[in-house]
Scaffold this motif. Structure first.
Motif, mmCIF file in Angstrom:
data_model
loop_
_atom_site.group_PDB
_atom_site.id
_atom_site.type_symbol
_atom_site.label_atom_id
_atom_site.label_comp_id
_atom_site.label_asym_id
_atom_site.label_seq_id
_atom_site.Cartn_x
_atom_site.Cartn_y
_atom_site.Cartn_z
ATOM 1 N N LEU A 1 2.564 -29.832 -7.383
ATOM 2 C CA LEU A 1 1.777 -28.656 -7.485
ATOM 3 C C LEU A 1 0.456 -28.960 -7.387
ATOM 4 N N PRO A 2 -0.671 -28.157 -6.973
ATOM 5 C CA PRO A 2 -2.016 -28.571 -6.816
ATOM 6 C C PRO A 2 -2.726 -29.407 -7.982
ATOM 7 N N ASP A 3 -3.521 -30.379 -7.648
ATOM 8 C CA ASP A 3 -3.931 -31.305 -8.604
ATOM 9 C C ASP A 3 -3.014 -32.017 -9.800
ATOM 10 N N GLY A 4 -1.706 -31.926 -9.479
ATOM 11 C CA GLY A 4 -0.785 -32.749 -10.410
ATOM 12 C C GLY A 4 -0.664 -31.478 -11.445
ATOM 13 N N ALA A 5 -0.809 -30.312 -11.163
ATOM 14 C CA ALA A 5 -0.374 -29.256 -12.272
ATOM 15 C C ALA A 5 0.924 -29.333 -12.829
ATOM 16 N N SER A 6 1.149 -28.889 -13.944
ATOM 17 C CA SER A 6 2.684 -29.012 -14.484
ATOM 18 C C SER A 6 3.148 -27.552 -14.182
ATOM 19 N N VAL A 7 2.714 -26.495 -14.171
ATOM 20 C CA VAL A 7 2.950 -25.020 -13.810
ATOM 21 C C VAL A 7 2.054 -24.384 -12.934
ATOM 22 N N GLU A 8 2.680 -23.569 -12.067
ATOM 23 C CA GLU A 8 2.019 -22.552 -11.517
ATOM 24 C C GLU A 8 2.551 -21.148 -11.653
ATOM 25 N N ILE A 9 1.581 -20.048 -12.054
ATOM 26 C CA ILE A 9 2.247 -18.844 -12.024
ATOM 27 C C ILE A 9 1.771 -17.889 -11.293
ATOM 28 N N ASP A 10 2.273 -16.940 -10.626
ATOM 29 C CA ASP A 10 1.942 -15.587 -9.834
ATOM 30 C C ASP A 10 2.617 -14.247 -10.221
ATOM 31 N N LEU A 11 2.089 -13.347 -9.962
ATOM 32 C CA LEU A 11 2.932 -12.159 -10.229
ATOM 33 C C LEU A 11 2.669 -10.957 -9.116
ATOM 34 N N ILE A 12 3.303 -10.129 -9.014
ATOM 35 C CA ILE A 12 3.198 -8.711 -8.736
ATOM 36 C C ILE A 12 3.195 -7.581 -9.736
ATOM 37 N N TYR B 1 6.265 -21.571 -10.882
ATOM 38 C CA TYR B 1 6.693 -22.990 -10.028
ATOM 39 C C TYR B 1 6.634 -24.175 -11.059
ATOM 40 N N VAL B 2 7.292 -25.027 -11.282
ATOM 41 C CA VAL B 2 7.553 -25.985 -12.222
ATOM 42 C C VAL B 2 7.586 -27.341 -11.513
ATOM 43 N N ALA C 1 15.818 -29.400 -15.338
ATOM 44 C CA ALA C 1 16.626 -28.181 -15.120
ATOM 45 C C ALA C 1 16.327 -27.072 -16.064
ATOM 46 N N ASP C 2 15.076 -27.323 -17.070
ATOM 47 C CA ASP C 2 14.759 -26.223 -17.713
ATOM 48 C C ASP C 2 13.575 -25.495 -17.318
ATOM 49 N N GLN C 3 13.594 -25.124 -15.943
ATOM 50 C CA GLN C 3 12.310 -24.261 -15.457
ATOM 51 C C GLN C 3 12.400 -22.962 -16.157
ATOM 52 N N PRO C 4 13.518 -22.240 -16.526
ATOM 53 C CA PRO C 4 13.352 -21.230 -16.978
ATOM 54 C C PRO C 4 12.602 -21.171 -18.553
ATOM 55 N N LYS C 5 13.109 -22.203 -19.154
ATOM 56 C CA LYS C 5 12.266 -22.160 -20.594
ATOM 57 C C LYS C 5 10.854 -22.500 -20.376
ATOM 58 N N VAL C 6 10.599 -23.208 -19.548
ATOM 59 C CA VAL C 6 9.009 -23.208 -19.263
ATOM 60 C C VAL C 6 8.397 -22.253 -18.932
ATOM 61 N N VAL C 7 8.910 -21.346 -17.875
ATOM 62 C CA VAL C 7 8.288 -20.216 -17.310
ATOM 63 C C VAL C 7 8.139 -19.125 -18.474
ATOM 64 N N ASN C 8 9.298 -19.190 -19.182
ATOM 65 C CA ASN C 8 9.237 -18.310 -20.571
ATOM 66 C C ASN C 8 7.685 -18.338 -21.249
ATOM 67 N N GLN D 1 -1.781 -19.400 -10.564
ATOM 68 C CA GLN D 1 -2.605 -19.727 -11.341
ATOM 69 C C GLN D 1 -2.289 -21.042 -12.101
ATOM 70 N N THR D 2 -2.816 -22.234 -12.400
ATOM 71 C CA THR D 2 -2.458 -23.188 -13.376
ATOM 72 C C THR D 2 -3.310 -23.035 -14.539
ATOM 73 N N ALA D 3 -2.742 -23.957 -15.444
ATOM 74 C CA ALA D 3 -3.321 -24.136 -16.777
ATOM 75 C C ALA D 3 -4.772 -24.786 -16.900
ATOM 76 N N ILE D 4 -5.868 -24.022 -16.373
ATOM 77 C CA ILE D 4 -6.971 -24.784 -16.597
ATOM 78 C C ILE D 4 -7.953 -23.875 -17.620
#
Length: 153
Positions: free
Chosen positions: A138-149, A97-98, A105-112, A40-43
Motif C-alpha cells: 500500500l502507499p508509503d508502506g501503510a498497513s491498511v487503507e479504507i474507502d467507502l460509498i 485493503y490490508v 488471513a485475518d483481513q476481516p478482523k483488521v477492517v473491523n 485513506q491510511t492511518a496518518i
C-alpha cells in the motif's frame, strides 16, 4: 455542530482536517445521491502510523487501530464535501485493503476497526456491506487503507 460530530466527541475522538490529496484525485466525489470517499491510511498529524505488513511487522490489534484511524480520516472527507454529516443516510459499502504477508488471513478482523467505528458514529446508518482483502503493498508502506460509498440526502 451536527449530531454525528457530537457523537464523535462523545466517543472521545476528534475529526481531523480533511486529508489533502497527494496525487491526481479529490478527497471525495458526490454523484447524485452518493458520495465516494477516496482511500485513506492511518496518518496522524502528518505521520503514518502502523507502517508495515500484517503477519510480519504489525499485529492484528495494531491493524485494527490503523483501520480505525483511516476510517476517521474518511469521515473527514465526507464532512468536507457534504458540509453536514447528518446528510448521510447510510454508509453503503466499505472497502478495506490490508497490507499483509502472503499467508495473512485475518483481513476481516483488521477492517473491523473501520466498520465498528462507522457503526459507533452513525448508528444503524453506519451498517454497511464490505470487502476486506489482502494487498501486496500500500502507499508509503501503510498497513491498511479504507474507502467507502455513502448514500446521502
Amino acid at each position: 455542530m451536527s449530531r454525528v460530530e457530537e457523537r464523535i466527541k462523545e466517543l472521545g475522538l476528534e475529526l481531523p482536517p480533511c486529508p489533502v490529496p497527494v496525487a491526481a484525485y479529490v478527497p471525495a466525489a458526490e454523484a447524485g445521491s452518493f458520495v465516494f470517499a477516496s482511500g485513506q491510511t492511518a496518518i496522524v498529524d502528518g505521520v503514518l502510523q502502523y507502517r508495515g505488513k500484517l503477519g510480519k511487522d504489525i499485529s492484528v490489534e495494531e491493524g485494527y487501530q490503523s483501520a480505525k484511524i483511516a476510517g476517521l480520516r474518511v469521515i473527514s472527507e465526507l464532512k468536507a464535501i457534504l458540509g453536514d454529516l447528518d446528510r448521510i443516510e447510510r454508509i453503503v459499502k466499505v472497502t478495506g485493503y490490508v497490507n499483509g504477508t502472503p499467508d495473512f488471513a485475518d483481513q476481516p478482523k483488521v477492517v473491523n476497526g473501520a466498520s465498528e467505528l462507522f457503526r459507533e458514529v452513525f448508528g444503524e446508518k453506519g451498517e454497511h456491506s464490505r470487502v476486506a482483502f489482502g494487498a501486496g503493498s500500500l502507499p508509503d508502506g501503510a498497513s491498511v487503507e479504507i474507502d467507502l460509498i455513502a448514500y446521502v440526502k
